[in-house]
Write an enzyme that holds these catalytic residues in place. Structure first.
Site, PDB file in Angstrom:
ATOM      1  N   SER A 158      47.866  42.421  30.652  1.00  0.00           N
ATOM      2  CA  SER A 158      48.508  41.126  30.688  1.00  0.00           C
ATOM      3  C   SER A 158      48.126  40.214  29.524  1.00  0.00           C
ATOM      4  O   SER A 158      48.829  39.243  29.271  1.00  0.00           O
ATOM      5  CB  SER A 158      48.141  40.431  31.998  1.00  0.00           C
ATOM      6  OG  SER A 158      46.749  40.155  32.043  1.00  0.00           O
ATOM      7  N   SER A 182      43.698  44.720  31.513  1.00  0.00           N
ATOM      8  CA  SER A 182      44.418  43.727  30.704  1.00  0.00           C
ATOM      9  C   SER A 182      43.735  43.258  29.431  1.00  0.00           C
ATOM     10  O   SER A 182      44.338  42.520  28.654  1.00  0.00           O
ATOM     11  CB  SER A 182      44.730  42.503  31.550  1.00  0.00           C
ATOM     12  OG  SER A 182      45.856  42.770  32.327  1.00  0.00           O
TER      13      SER A 182
HETATM   14  N1  GLN Z   1      48.357  46.088  34.762  1.00  0.00           N
HETATM   15  C1  GLN Z   1      47.481  45.809  35.862  1.00  0.00           C
HETATM   16  C2  GLN Z   1      48.207  45.009  36.908  1.00  0.00           C
HETATM   17  O1  GLN Z   1      49.325  44.654  36.693  1.00  0.00           O
HETATM   18  C3  GLN Z   1      46.245  45.119  35.391  1.00  0.00           C
HETATM   19  C4  GLN Z   1      46.476  43.716  35.008  1.00  0.00           C
HETATM   20  C5  GLN Z   1      45.215  43.011  34.642  1.00  0.00           C
HETATM   21  O2  GLN Z   1      44.227  43.627  34.278  1.00  0.00           O
HETATM   22  N2  GLN Z   1      45.258  41.705  34.745  1.00  0.00           N
HETATM   23  O3  GLN Z   1      47.679  44.743  37.953  1.00  0.00           O
END
Ligand code: GLN
Length: 491
Positions: A158, A182
């Site tokens: 993210s 993320s």
């Molecule tokens: N892609 C993962 C999710 O959507 C991790 C996202 C993150 O680490 N904030 O939950």
């Protein structure tokens, strides 16, 4: 004067100390680069007045000789961090024009050490995503493109704005958060370095919560050393976050360049996926060879519960998210949609304020926590989580110092290319990273090479709890061997 935006943070620190340039000059160079790069959509808010004021203040501290370790260094801040008096939205419509009256602990520590805020960076809505496409401000462009193609690719997510801005030389470093990958996945997609510290190393206070038992903040920057410098300022105990740990913050930079001779590096066989691109397999082998050449010993290890990590994550994370997001009710923050009574007002506000992916998570989370399903899903996932953690503990108990894996199962993909029909296609991006959050361990992603289309690929190193130093030492070996990668400017 050399191009001020292409300096690493360590080089800029030296230039500022030597009075080769001022922080105001450095900051202005970045503000101009940001203006010229609006097509990337990396920043959702630019704060030039605040940036210049902070730069002037840093310049006067440098002149007086009492500058902090990050004095005058311009940074971007993920829009998940509360910044006092500066709009903070988590890139969700539901926060509207929310302006916090308080500063997150991490950002306040960066300002304490003299850093300059350039603005707020785009991210997936409430950090839910792997491509930055769920942001209410629209997707972010990756500064990297496939050779001979002008298709815009995602920077990962993210923390897509953070990774894109650092890679495109719009800021010298950025804050980011990592719940399931993320920090590390966007770093790998953009040839930047990102570290997710051990759970509890950095305070979560003032960061918009996604899944509180997994969330951890860390830096994205252009080199291992730069990440070490930033983490030192970001880390530390905070009485306002009861999960932050009261142990001294080491001088991470001292670990950069330290010998890795005799270290035992685990290669987990479960990370060798069927259908994994041959290039990633090759990169992994190259990484192992570089560490071996630097004197490390490689051992095959087994993390048998790896295959359950992603399904268990997609129970635990939505469960916590559904609880954390209950507070967005149209009363306390940002958006409010009217209704005939209070229930209808809640419903209308949440229906209008949350995007599709966030609604999906809230529904999954509510389902797995509901009476009758709690034991079958949530409790079971928590047990799986314990087993995943134990896999790592067994490995470290055998004397393994760190584990080497690919950071992602592929290079960056195009906007709109993944997850449209099946969200699981997007979730699979985190297959190598979620285990680390489930176990609360530190993990670093370091650029290690490019694929046949010229796109960057990264390797991940996973460490023992609170042993980020070993990751910096090993990461530096990979960075030295692989070199650093800068995208060609097209924006
Ligand atoms: N892609 C993962 C999710 O959507 C991790 C996202 C993150 O680490 N904030 O939950």
């Amino acid at each position: 004067m050399t191009n001020l935006t292409s300096l690493t943070l360590a080089e800029a620190r030296k230039g500022l100390a030597d009075k080769t340039f001022t922080s105001l000059e450095l900051t202005d160079a970045h503000l101009s680069a940001m203006e010229a790069a609006r097509a990337l959509n990396a920043f959702v808010l630019e704060t030039p007045d605040q940036a210049r004021a902070m730069a002037r203040e840093a310049d006067s501290q440098i002149a007086k000789g009492d500058a902090g370790p990050l004095a005058g260094i311009p940074l971007g801040i993920k829009d998940l961090f509360a910044t006092k008096g500066v709009r903070t939205t988590a890139c969700s419509k539901i926060l509207g024009n929310f302006v916090p009256t308080y500063e997150s602990t991490i950002t306040s520590q960066l300002w304490r050490d003299g850093a300059v805020m350039l603005g707020k960076l785009n991210n997936d809505e409430f950090a839910m995503g792997s491509s930055n496409e769920t942001s209410c401000f629209g997707p972010v462009g990756n500064p990297w493109r496939r050779e001979g193609s002008n298709t815009t690719l995602v920077p990962g997510g993210s923390s897509g704005g953070s990774a894109s801005a650092v890679a495109a030389l719009l800021c010298m470093g950025a804050t980011a958060t990592d719940t399931g990958g993320s920090i590390r996945q966007p770093a790998a997609f953009t040839a930047t370095v990102g570290i997710k510290p051990t759970y509890g190393r950095c305070s979560r206070w003032g960061i918009v919560a996604f899944a509180s038992s997994l969330d951890q903040a860390g830096p994205i920057a252009r080199s291992v050393r730069d990440c070490a410098m930033l983490l030192r300022s970001m880390a530390g105990h905070d009485p306002k976050d009861t999960t932050s740990v009261d142990i001294a913050v080491p001088d991470y930079e001292a670990a950069v360049g330290k010998s890795v001779k005799g270290m035992k590096i685990g290669i987990p066989k479960e990370y060798r996926l069927d259908g994994m691109p041959a290039e990633i397999e090759k990169l992994w082998e190259a990484g192992a060879a570089w560490l071996k050449a630097a004197g490390a010993e490689l051992v095959e290890v087994s993390l048998p519960h790896t295959k359950y990590a992603l399904p268990a994550y997609y129970i635990v994370a939505p469960a916590e998210a559904s609880s954390n997001l209950a507070r967005y009710d149209g009363v306390r923050y940002g958006l409010r949609e009217q209704g005939r009574n209070i229930i209808e007002m809640y419903e209308n506000t949440r229906a209008e304020g949350f995007g599709a992916e966030v609604k999906r998570r809230v529904m999954i989370g509510t389902y797995v926590l509901s009476a009758g399903y709690y034991d079958a899903y949530y409790l079971r996932a928590q047990k799986v989580r314990t087993l995943i953690k134990k896999d790592f503990e067994d490995c470290f108990a055998r004397g393994v110092d760190a584990i080497l894996t690919p950071a992602t199962p592929s290079a960056a993909f195009g906007i709109g290319e993944k997850g449209g029909a099946d969200p699981v296609e997007m979730y699979l991006n985190d297959i190598f990273t979620v285990t680390v959050n489930m176990a609360g361990l530190p993990g670093i992603a370091v650029p290690a090479g490019k694929d046949a289309q010229g796109l960057p690929l990264g390797l991940q190193l996973i460490g023992r709890p609170f042993d980020e130093e070993t990751l910096f030492s090993l990461g530096e070996v990979i960075e030295q061997a692989a070199g650093r990668f800068t995208p060609e400017r097209w924006w």
